[in-house]
Motif scaffolding. Structure first.
Motif, short mmCIF file in Angstrom:
data_model
loop_
_atom_site.label_atom_id
_atom_site.label_comp_id
_atom_site.label_asym_id
_atom_site.label_seq_id
_atom_site.Cartn_x
_atom_site.Cartn_y
_atom_site.Cartn_z
N TYR A 1 22.27 35.19 38.38
CA TYR A 1 22.71 34.35 39.55
C TYR A 1 24.20 34.94 39.84
CZ TYR A 1 19.05 30.86 38.95
OH TYR A 1 17.91 30.47 38.90
N TYR B 1 27.72 34.87 41.47
CA TYR B 1 28.56 33.83 42.30
C TYR B 1 29.78 34.78 42.69
CZ TYR B 1 25.48 30.34 40.07
OH TYR B 1 24.69 29.54 39.75
N GLN C 1 33.35 30.76 43.75
CA GLN C 1 31.65 30.28 43.27
C GLN C 1 30.80 30.03 44.00
OE1 GLN C 1 31.45 30.66 39.43
NE2 GLN C 1 32.83 31.98 40.02
N ARG C 2 30.69 30.51 45.24
CA ARG C 2 29.44 30.77 45.90
C ARG C 2 28.48 31.37 45.58
NH1 ARG C 2 30.31 33.57 50.55
NH2 ARG C 2 32.27 34.44 49.69
N LEU C 3 27.35 31.09 45.68
CA LEU C 3 25.92 31.63 45.51
C LEU C 3 25.93 32.72 46.00
CD1 LEU C 3 23.95 32.23 43.42
CD2 LEU C 3 22.36 30.79 44.98
N VAL D 1 32.06 39.62 41.65
CA VAL D 1 31.14 38.60 41.31
C VAL D 1 31.26 38.24 39.98
CG1 VAL D 1 29.53 39.48 42.88
CG2 VAL D 1 29.37 40.43 40.56
#
Length: 284
Positions: free
Chosen positions: A51, A53, A58-60, A251
């Motif tokens: 995942y 982010y 910390q947005r996906l 990221v």
């Protein structure tokens, strides 16, 4: 204001700045390390998820689905990147026949047709890159055998496992890392940062940065490994995925051990590989 040498002239200082600018570009392109979670030392028939982010809020941003399987004793990897809505937009294949740390790679970004990788045929190897579907492919021959400690793409994971003790001590430098967009290897250094704990697991952090006097001023990549299993748990740094303006995303990628599966087959991977790359996430 920095002095700009006259056209047609070259000075040692200007040459150093040129090398530094090229090195910054190289570090952005070496960000294929972000997908090394698929290359841990595990049996065939494995599945992983990562995942990604945004480092700042910390947005996906996207997910990475990894399939690992073996055919005729050779490990193969498939990585499919999907937008937050689940639509796939990038596909990468990794074939370790040429070497675990120096595999053949074929990455395709379906948003514009960007492609890069390494291919081996008839005893020869070449690196290639294509800016988009309308641009011609650029390519260059690669040396065989590869340079000592050479790494290609996700092969860094195998490099870490093989050199764990040295990396945990003095570190390794240089580490020639292939940068497809520049059609050549660039020298990096790798060393241990620290030990930490997360979710009850001990982690050992390593840093990959450009070797040379300018390395301290450029971005770096940090990876956290389980100290017991030597499996990747977290990645921090530039991604090989770009936003709408063509900038590499910064990221933090997590690879939850709870989402590892051992009930997948090569047929599962091939079905995933056949899925059209319809995702158009721009990360604005």
């Amino acid at each position: 204001m920095r002095h700009i040498p006259s056209i047609g002239r070259s000075t040692p200082r200007s040459d150093q700045w040129v090398r530094a600018r090229r090195a910054r570009s190289g570090l952005k392109c070496v960000a294929g390390l972000a997908s090394i979670g698929a290359l841990t030392a595990t049996p065939a028939g494995q599945y992983y998820q990562g995942y990604a982010y945004a480092a700042d809020d910390q947005r996906l941003l996207y997910r990475e689905a990894h399939w690992l399987y073996s055919e005729n004793g050779v490990e193969h990897r498939l990585v499919v990147y999907t937008c937050p809505d689940g639509a796939p937009f990038v596909r990468k294949r990794v074939d370790t026949a040429p070497g675990a740390a120096t595999p053949d790679v074929d990455l395709l970004d379906g948003r514009g047709g960007y492609r890069e990788g390494v291919r081996t045929q008839d005893g020869r190897r070449e690196v290639f890159a294509q800016a988009d579907a309308r641009s011609p492919e650029r390519r260059a021959a690669l040396p065989l055998p590869p340079p000592p400690n050479a790494v290609i793409d996700a092969g860094f994971d195998a490099f870490v496992r093989e050199h764990w003790d040295v990396l945990s001590g003095a570190g390794v430098s240089p580490v020639p890392f292939l940068v497809p967009s520049q059609l050549r290897y660039l020298d990096f250094s790798a060393h241990m940062l620290s030990d930490s704990h997360a979710d009850g697991t001990g982690l050992r952090w390593f840093r990959l940065s450009l070797a040379g006097w300018y390395g301290f001023a450029l971005p770096h990549i940090d990876v956290g490994y389980d100290v017991q299993t030597h499996e990747l748990r977290e990645y921090r740094g530039l991604s090989n995925i770009r936003d709408a303006a063509g900038r590499n995303l910064s990221v933090r990628i997590r690879f939850p051990p709870s989402e590892r599966r051992t009930d997948v087959t090569a047929a599962d991977a091939e079905r995933a590989a056949a899925t059209p790359l319809t995702g158009r996430c721009t990360f604005q």
